[in-house]
Design an enzyme around this catalytic site. Structure first.
Site, PDB file in Angstrom:
ATOM      1  N   GLU A 297       0.532   5.374  -1.853  1.00  0.00           N
ATOM      2  CA  GLU A 297       0.470   6.764  -1.047  1.00  0.00           C
ATOM      3  C   GLU A 297       1.440   7.646  -1.205  1.00  0.00           C
ATOM      4  OE1 GLU A 297      -2.264   6.122   2.885  1.00  0.00           O
ATOM      5  OE2 GLU A 297      -0.080   5.083   3.059  1.00  0.00           O
ATOM      6  N   LEU A 298       2.749   7.285  -1.615  1.00  0.00           N
ATOM      7  CA  LEU A 298       3.813   8.167  -1.883  1.00  0.00           C
ATOM      8  C   LEU A 298       3.672   8.758  -3.222  1.00  0.00           C
ATOM      9  CD1 LEU A 298       5.083   6.440   0.609  1.00  0.00           C
ATOM     10  CD2 LEU A 298       7.127   7.523  -0.160  1.00  0.00           C
TER      11      LEU A 298
ATOM     12  N   VAL B 267       0.965  -1.229  -0.008  1.00  0.00           N
ATOM     13  CA  VAL B 267      -0.109   0.066   0.048  1.00  0.00           C
ATOM     14  C   VAL B 267       0.695   1.239  -0.007  1.00  0.00           C
ATOM     15  CG1 VAL B 267      -1.793   1.263   1.186  1.00  0.00           C
ATOM     16  CG2 VAL B 267      -1.973  -0.959   1.196  1.00  0.00           C
ATOM     17  N   CYS B 268       1.948   1.346   0.483  1.00  0.00           N
ATOM     18  CA  CYS B 268       2.890   2.381   0.783  1.00  0.00           C
ATOM     19  C   CYS B 268       3.031   3.076  -0.438  1.00  0.00           C
ATOM     20  CB  CYS B 268       3.995   2.023   1.486  1.00  0.00           C
ATOM     21  SG  CYS B 268       3.650   1.476   3.359  1.00  0.00           S
ATOM     22  N   PRO B 269       3.960   2.342  -1.556  1.00  0.00           N
ATOM     23  CA  PRO B 269       3.973   3.142  -2.767  1.00  0.00           C
ATOM     24  C   PRO B 269       2.879   3.828  -3.385  1.00  0.00           C
ATOM     25  CG  PRO B 269       4.074   0.890  -2.890  1.00  0.00           C
ATOM     26  CD  PRO B 269       3.986   0.978  -1.704  1.00  0.00           C
TER      27      PRO B 269
END
Length: 212
Positions: free
Chosen positions: A54-55, A50-52
């Protein structure tokens, strides 16, 4: 305990630029010295799932934040070296190549522990080592802070690990807070830039409810 209405912690931490420059960032000073709002968002780990998304989503809206005199800063507990490797990994391979805002490397966890956003808690007492065992991953939840030009936190939110953020909501919150700052009016539910706001009195509330 909520930090809304309080000054952001005066703590300096390591960070890295997209060019690979090692930085030292104090979020409170970034806001007060530059007279800018700051959006600081924490994510659990580099090279995850999920993190990438969001970035890249914050990067896609970076110009909109800049139009609103708002800096964007990412943060996790990974090292600068891991951040830089991720910044140089192509988007189609799960990387964040193309992200241009700074990313904090809170490896000491001084800032994240002060904010109380780490996934860690005390577990059972271990007699053999005479210590309390810790449970959790010791990385941060998806916490987000909006800080004004005086260093005051005017919004905070914390999502569990699987739940990605809606970047547009933070733009709306910046717009609403700026409206309060400049117009002295308060913003009702679902307010967006260009919609009616209210004075902080019962007559204004009654009139607004009657017309909506």
């Amino acid at each position: 305990m909520s930090l809304v209405g309080k000054k952001f912690p005066n703590i300096t931490v390591d960070a890295i630029s997209f060019m690979g420059d090692n930085l030292r960032i104090n979020v409170l000073e970034e806001a007060t010295k530059n007279k800018k709002k700051v959006l600081l968002f924490w994510y659990p780990k580099d090279f995850t799932f999920v993190c990438p998304t969001e970035l890249h989503a914050f990067q896609a809206s970076l110009q909109e934040f800049e139009k609103r005199n708002t800096m964007v800063i990412g943060a996790s507990c990974d090292t600068n070296e891991v951040h830089f490797a991720w910044l140089n990994t192509p988007k189609n391979n799960g990387g964040i190549e193309g992200v241009t805002y700074p990313i904090i490397a809170d490896t000491t966890r001084n800032l994240s522990s002060t904010l109380g956003i780490l996934d860690i808690q005390a577990g059972e007492y271990d007699e053999e080592s005479d210590s309390v065992l810790l449970e959790g991953s010791n990385v941060t939840f998806r916490a987000t802070y909006l800080i004004d030009e005086d260093g005051k936190i005017f919004h905070e939110s914390v999502n569990d690990m699987p739940l990605g953020r809606n970047v547009g909501e933070y733009l709306r919150l910046v717009d609403a807070y700026t409206h309060v700052q400049t117009k002295g009016e308060v913003c009702p539910a679902n307010w967006e830039e260009g919609k009616d706001a209210m004075n902080a009195d019962r007559n204004s509330t009654a009139s607004y409810l009657a017309s909506h």
